[in-house]
Design a protein around this motif. Sequence first.
Motif: not given
Length: 320
Positions: A291-320
């Motif tokens: 969803k498209l929203i607007t977030v106050p800066y003080e809230e935005a800095v608490k939210y970190k977009n990290t890589i999805d480990i499930a996607d990383y593990e899936l890529a490894g499985v599919l490459a075997t």
Amino acid sequence: MAQRIAVLSSGGDAPGMNAAIRAVVRKGLYHGFEMIGVERGYDGVIGGKFMPMNAKSVSGIIQYGGTILKTARSEAFRTSEGFIEAINQLKRFDIDSLVVIGGDGSMAGAMKLAEAGIKTMVIPATIDNDMVGTDYTIGFDTAVNTVLDAVNKIRDTTASHERVAIVEVMGRHAGHIALMSGLACGAEIILLPERPLDIEKVCERLQNTYRRGKLYSIIMLAEGVAHGFDIAKIIDEKTSFEPHVTVLGYIQRGGMPLATDNIMASRMGGAAIDSIIKGEVNRLTSIQAGKLITVPYEEAVKYKNTIDIADYELAGVLAT
């Protein structure tokens, strides 16, 4: 007198920035604001590089990469003298609100201005997709597809010569490009800054892949892990393979934006103006849970977009 809204792009360029500029300018004009463009980011603010913008100013730009307003990383803005001059210039040109298009560094500048009483909005734009406060940044999808197109060409030669290809992509601190492009192209190995490098396992996996009858391999390497040529040298020393390295570099930033990035840029630009109209300023336009929203800066800095480990593990499985 109509309110004046200024817009600038800052930091690294990203495909879709022009669409964001266009959306901010035209949505602002539609609601009766006077629109001002600032050239060369925060350096332009300090130097008073302000110019009036109308609908024609942003005509015919949406299909181009880069940014018509140019961009820069401003060392002067980090100094107290430069910062004070930036505030003075914004007041001198009667700027009521400033829309900043860029990444984490650009947002840090906007937050600093907000603390000094300047109304700001940030539109997230960086190919690395690693900004706080949002799941998506403008330019990411185009960059991933640029990598995918390059790998599909590299694969032809790699398969013909039965080689190992190391493809080094951008991502000093975050591996989003490497992970998504690696998953999309079926890379045998994906190396990310978020995961510890085990070169012994890399060599073992290459050898196992060869024993299974696959005579070539693609290694997708985020630049924050190590230099591709250093990885190639170690693999060469420990195995019978002679890896070839391709560093994609700045081609990942350029080119015509894909539909996803132009659509997201247009929506985010419109949302920034809507937020200003509502008086909800000092915010990041953000995609969270789709969803498209607007977030106050003080809230935005608490939210970190990290890589999805499930996607990383899936890529490894599919490459075997």
